[in-house]
Design a protein around this motif. Structure first.
Motif, PDB file in Angstrom:
ATOM      1  N   TYR A  40      46.432 -13.453 -40.448  1.00  0.00           N
ATOM      2  CA  TYR A  40      47.462 -13.679 -39.432  1.00  0.00           C
ATOM      3  C   TYR A  40      47.820 -12.408 -38.672  1.00  0.00           C
ATOM      4  O   TYR A  40      48.753 -12.409 -37.861  1.00  0.00           O
ATOM      5  CB  TYR A  40      48.730 -14.236 -40.089  1.00  0.00           C
ATOM      6  CG  TYR A  40      48.477 -15.443 -40.974  1.00  0.00           C
ATOM      7  CD1 TYR A  40      48.319 -16.708 -40.418  1.00  0.00           C
ATOM      8  CD2 TYR A  40      48.383 -15.312 -42.358  1.00  0.00           C
ATOM      9  CE1 TYR A  40      48.086 -17.814 -41.220  1.00  0.00           C
ATOM     10  CE2 TYR A  40      48.152 -16.412 -43.164  1.00  0.00           C
ATOM     11  CZ  TYR A  40      48.001 -17.661 -42.584  1.00  0.00           C
ATOM     12  OH  TYR A  40      47.759 -18.760 -43.385  1.00  0.00           O
ATOM     13  N   THR A  41      47.106 -11.340 -38.940  1.00  0.00           N
ATOM     14  CA  THR A  41      47.461 -10.044 -38.371  1.00  0.00           C
ATOM     15  C   THR A  41      46.349  -9.525 -37.483  1.00  0.00           C
ATOM     16  O   THR A  41      45.186  -9.483 -37.911  1.00  0.00           O
ATOM     17  CB  THR A  41      47.727  -9.024 -39.501  1.00  0.00           C
ATOM     18  OG1 THR A  41      48.702  -9.563 -40.400  1.00  0.00           O
ATOM     19  CG2 THR A  41      48.246  -7.718 -38.932  1.00  0.00           C
ATOM     20  N   PRO A  42      46.646  -9.106 -36.248  1.00  0.00           N
ATOM     21  CA  PRO A  42      45.609  -8.534 -35.372  1.00  0.00           C
ATOM     22  C   PRO A  42      44.959  -7.318 -36.018  1.00  0.00           C
ATOM     23  O   PRO A  42      45.632  -6.475 -36.600  1.00  0.00           O
ATOM     24  CB  PRO A  42      46.389  -8.138 -34.108  1.00  0.00           C
ATOM     25  CG  PRO A  42      47.626  -8.966 -34.137  1.00  0.00           C
ATOM     26  CD  PRO A  42      47.969  -9.155 -35.578  1.00  0.00           C
ATOM     27  N   GLN A  43      43.637  -7.238 -35.913  1.00  0.00           N
ATOM     28  CA  GLN A  43      42.900  -6.133 -36.502  1.00  0.00           C
ATOM     29  C   GLN A  43      42.381  -5.151 -35.463  1.00  0.00           C
ATOM     30  O   GLN A  43      41.981  -4.037 -35.804  1.00  0.00           O
ATOM     31  CB  GLN A  43      41.718  -6.671 -37.309  1.00  0.00           C
ATOM     32  CG  GLN A  43      42.109  -7.630 -38.419  1.00  0.00           C
ATOM     33  CD  GLN A  43      42.993  -6.988 -39.465  1.00  0.00           C
ATOM     34  OE1 GLN A  43      42.637  -5.979 -40.068  1.00  0.00           O
ATOM     35  NE2 GLN A  43      44.169  -7.552 -39.678  1.00  0.00           N
ATOM     36  N   VAL A  44      42.383  -5.567 -34.190  1.00  0.00           N
ATOM     37  CA  VAL A  44      41.827  -4.710 -33.144  1.00  0.00           C
ATOM     38  C   VAL A  44      42.820  -4.446 -32.029  1.00  0.00           C
ATOM     39  O   VAL A  44      43.032  -3.306 -31.619  1.00  0.00           O
ATOM     40  CB  VAL A  44      40.536  -5.330 -32.546  1.00  0.00           C
ATOM     41  CG1 VAL A  44      39.992  -4.465 -31.411  1.00  0.00           C
ATOM     42  CG2 VAL A  44      39.487  -5.503 -33.630  1.00  0.00           C
ATOM     43  N   VAL A  45      43.457  -5.509 -31.522  1.00  0.00           N
ATOM     44  CA  VAL A  45      44.343  -5.369 -30.371  1.00  0.00           C
ATOM     45  C   VAL A  45      45.581  -6.237 -30.566  1.00  0.00           C
ATOM     46  O   VAL A  45      45.505  -7.329 -31.128  1.00  0.00           O
ATOM     47  CB  VAL A  45      43.613  -5.769 -29.064  1.00  0.00           C
ATOM     48  CG1 VAL A  45      43.119  -7.188 -29.118  1.00  0.00           C
ATOM     49  CG2 VAL A  45      44.494  -5.553 -27.842  1.00  0.00           C
ATOM     50  N   SER A  46      46.731  -5.742 -30.120  1.00  0.00           N
ATOM     51  CA  SER A  46      47.962  -6.533 -30.183  1.00  0.00           C
ATOM     52  C   SER A  46      48.227  -7.171 -28.831  1.00  0.00           C
ATOM     53  O   SER A  46      47.992  -6.566 -27.783  1.00  0.00           O
ATOM     54  CB  SER A  46      49.151  -5.646 -30.588  1.00  0.00           C
ATOM     55  OG  SER A  46      49.467  -4.745 -29.545  1.00  0.00           O
ATOM     56  N   GLU A  55      50.668   0.077 -36.353  1.00  0.00           N
ATOM     57  CA  GLU A  55      49.781   1.167 -36.736  1.00  0.00           C
ATOM     58  C   GLU A  55      48.341   0.672 -36.854  1.00  0.00           C
ATOM     59  O   GLU A  55      48.073  -0.379 -37.439  1.00  0.00           O
ATOM     60  CB  GLU A  55      50.229   1.750 -38.081  1.00  0.00           C
ATOM     61  CG  GLU A  55      49.424   2.965 -38.522  1.00  0.00           C
ATOM     62  CD  GLU A  55      49.901   3.531 -39.847  1.00  0.00           C
ATOM     63  OE1 GLU A  55      49.257   4.475 -40.334  1.00  0.00           O
ATOM     64  OE2 GLU A  55      50.913   3.032 -40.391  1.00  0.00           O
ATOM     65  N   GLY A  56      47.433   1.411 -36.259  1.00  0.00           N
ATOM     66  CA  GLY A  56      46.034   1.058 -36.299  1.00  0.00           C
ATOM     67  C   GLY A  56      45.541   0.344 -35.057  1.00  0.00           C
ATOM     68  O   GLY A  56      44.338   0.155 -34.877  1.00  0.00           O
ATOM     69  N   LEU A  57      46.467  -0.079 -34.197  1.00  0.00           N
ATOM     70  CA  LEU A  57      46.084  -0.802 -32.986  1.00  0.00           C
ATOM     71  C   LEU A  57      46.283   0.033 -31.719  1.00  0.00           C
ATOM     72  O   LEU A  57      46.024  -0.444 -30.617  1.00  0.00           O
ATOM     73  CB  LEU A  57      46.893  -2.106 -32.865  1.00  0.00           C
ATOM     74  CG  LEU A  57      46.823  -3.075 -34.049  1.00  0.00           C
ATOM     75  CD1 LEU A  57      47.696  -4.298 -33.780  1.00  0.00           C
ATOM     76  CD2 LEU A  57      45.387  -3.510 -34.318  1.00  0.00           C
ATOM     77  N   GLU A  58      46.717   1.285 -31.891  1.00  0.00           N
ATOM     78  CA  GLU A  58      47.047   2.101 -30.717  1.00  0.00           C
ATOM     79  C   GLU A  58      45.823   2.411 -29.858  1.00  0.00           C
ATOM     80  O   GLU A  58      45.934   2.547 -28.633  1.00  0.00           O
ATOM     81  CB  GLU A  58      47.687   3.431 -31.158  1.00  0.00           C
ATOM     82  CG  GLU A  58      48.932   3.281 -32.030  1.00  0.00           C
ATOM     83  CD  GLU A  58      48.612   3.281 -33.517  1.00  0.00           C
ATOM     84  OE1 GLU A  58      47.454   2.953 -33.881  1.00  0.00           O
ATOM     85  OE2 GLU A  58      49.508   3.621 -34.309  1.00  0.00           O
ATOM     86  N   ALA A  59      44.651   2.482 -30.490  1.00  0.00           N
ATOM     87  CA  ALA A  59      43.448   2.881 -29.757  1.00  0.00           C
ATOM     88  C   ALA A  59      43.117   1.918 -28.626  1.00  0.00           C
ATOM     89  O   ALA A  59      42.518   2.310 -27.613  1.00  0.00           O
ATOM     90  CB  ALA A  59      42.259   2.998 -30.716  1.00  0.00           C
TER      91      ALA A  59
END
Length: 402
Positions: A40-46, A55-59
């Motif tokens: 249920y959680t975005p792994q690449v983009v929000s 955290e982890g999606l800033e790129a």
């Protein structure tokens, strides 16, 4: 003192605003998230405010800005006009969420503008490869939280491209959606209901239309035979391709099941549909389907049987991994046994399996009639038995005469 507490509670209740009729984006409850948080959680983009800044999606934020820049430069759409138009929708955008949005008006409008245009640009590049300049590595799950989008996208003067068509093009192969014309006919049966977001669209594509939903009835037993048990009772399995994923039918000893393809994103697909269906529609058609599949695939032998029939296609490591995957998928959702969509199917399977003759006939076919040589041997043995009995009868008749 008691009156003071009562007034405090009364004031608290006054401060609770009712849930808007526009609400269509929810936070998944803990009982579902605990099984697999990542589903249920975005792994690449929000997309949207719920996971913004995670955290982890800033790129991907710079990447989104490049897409937005390309869109405005190519279309000559006025950014200020888009921003001002979205400001008029700001209150309605907030009402789409079941959680409180902490961002200010300006922050929320900018976020929705950037995320919305980015998503539109991804859909456009998917539909028109000539627009493709650089490829974004995106997962299906990363589009499940799109907050809001209009029904059409202006491309050129006097030309419009339906967002429904773009969405269908993007998801058709990824989540096994039926052809656009068939989907459009189904969506037309949802009178007055608009498509809320991507999850809503995918759910409506896969669920039967309101007029085609099977009746819900009480499920008297929580068990049905597994695939191998049904085969032992003489049930034949047939894969079907010209229907929706969840349309399982059993008639005249033949169990017809649409092909289920298990991939890395399959769990994300099922879990998001189950969660959204229970919140938005207060219904459980998808989770009822998972219950059926979980009981059919009780062991590795069941998986191997359905794989041989072409009903199951998996990219997991082995058959055991598939059974574990399906069993885990059935954890979390609540089974509504008093209102179950596949009750008639369960009753038919249990009734067929409970007839002893079906088991005897299947055993005869599998043990003695499984090959031409076995059939020939039994035929010869039967002829010899008949001849032996005939000879014995003649001998008995002669003895009686004498």
């Amino acid at each position: 003192m008691e009156e003071s507490h009562a007034m405090t509670l009364k004031n608290k209740l006054k401060g609770i605003s009712p849930i808007s009729s526009e609400c269509c984006i929810y936070r998944v409850p803990k009982r579902l998230r605990d099984v697999n948080e990542k589903a249920y959680t975005p792994q690449v983009v929000s997309l949207g405010p719920i996971h913004h800044g995670r955290e982890g999606l800033e790129a991907m934020e710079d990447h989104k800005m490049r897409y937005v820049k390309d869109f405005f430069e190519r279309t000559n759409v006025n950014l200020e006009d888009c921003f001002n138009s979205l400001k008029e929708w700001e209150a309605r955008i907030r009402s789409c969420y079941a959680v409180n949005i902490e961002f200010s008006e300006e922050e929320l409008v900018e976020m929705i503008l950037v995320d919305g245009i980015f998503t539109v640009e991804v859909l456009l590049r998917s539909a028109f490869p000539t627009l493709q300049q650089e490829t974004a590595i995106l997962c299906t799950r990363d589009f499940y939280s799109l907050a809001h989008a209009s029904n059409t996208i202006p491309l050129e003067k006097d030309t419009e491209l339906s967002l429904i068509k773009l969405t269908h093009t993007f998801f058709e192969e990824k989540v096994c959606i039926r052809p656009l014309e068939e989907v459009s006919n189904k969506l037309s049966q949802y009178s007055g209901a608009r498509i809320q977001h991507f999850v809503d669209y995918i759910l409506k594509c896969h669920r039967p239309s309101p007029s085609e939903l099977p009746p819900k009835r009480k499920l008297d037993t929580l068990s049905i035979p597994s695939a191998t048990q049904l085969k032992a009772a003489g049930v034949h399995f047939m894969v079907v391709h010209d229907t929706t994923l969840f349309d399982i039918q059993f008639e005249n000893g033949i169990l017809k099941i649409p092909q289920l393809r298990i991939r890395g994103s399959t769990e994300v697909f099922f879990r998001n549909l189950i969660a959204y269906e229970q919140f938005e529609l207060n219904d459980h058609y998808i989770s009822d389907y998972v219950f059926i599949i979980d009981h059919l695939l009780d062991s590795s032998r069941d998986v191997e049987l359905l794989a041989r029939k072409g009903i199951l296609e998996s990219k997991l490591s082995d058959s055991k991994a598939v059974t574990t995957f399906i069993s885990t998928l059935d954890l979390g959702p609540i089974l509504f046994g008093t209102n179950f969509y596949f009750t008639e199917l369960c009753e038919k399977l249990n009734e067929y399996y409970g007839v002893p003759w079906h088991n005897w006939k299947a055993s005869l076919q599998q043990d003695y009639l499984s090959s031409p040589w076995a059939i020939l041997a039994i035929t010869i043995a039967t002829i010899l038995l008949v001849l032996t009995l005939a000879q014995a009868g003649l001998s008995l008749a002669n003895i009686t005469e004498n």
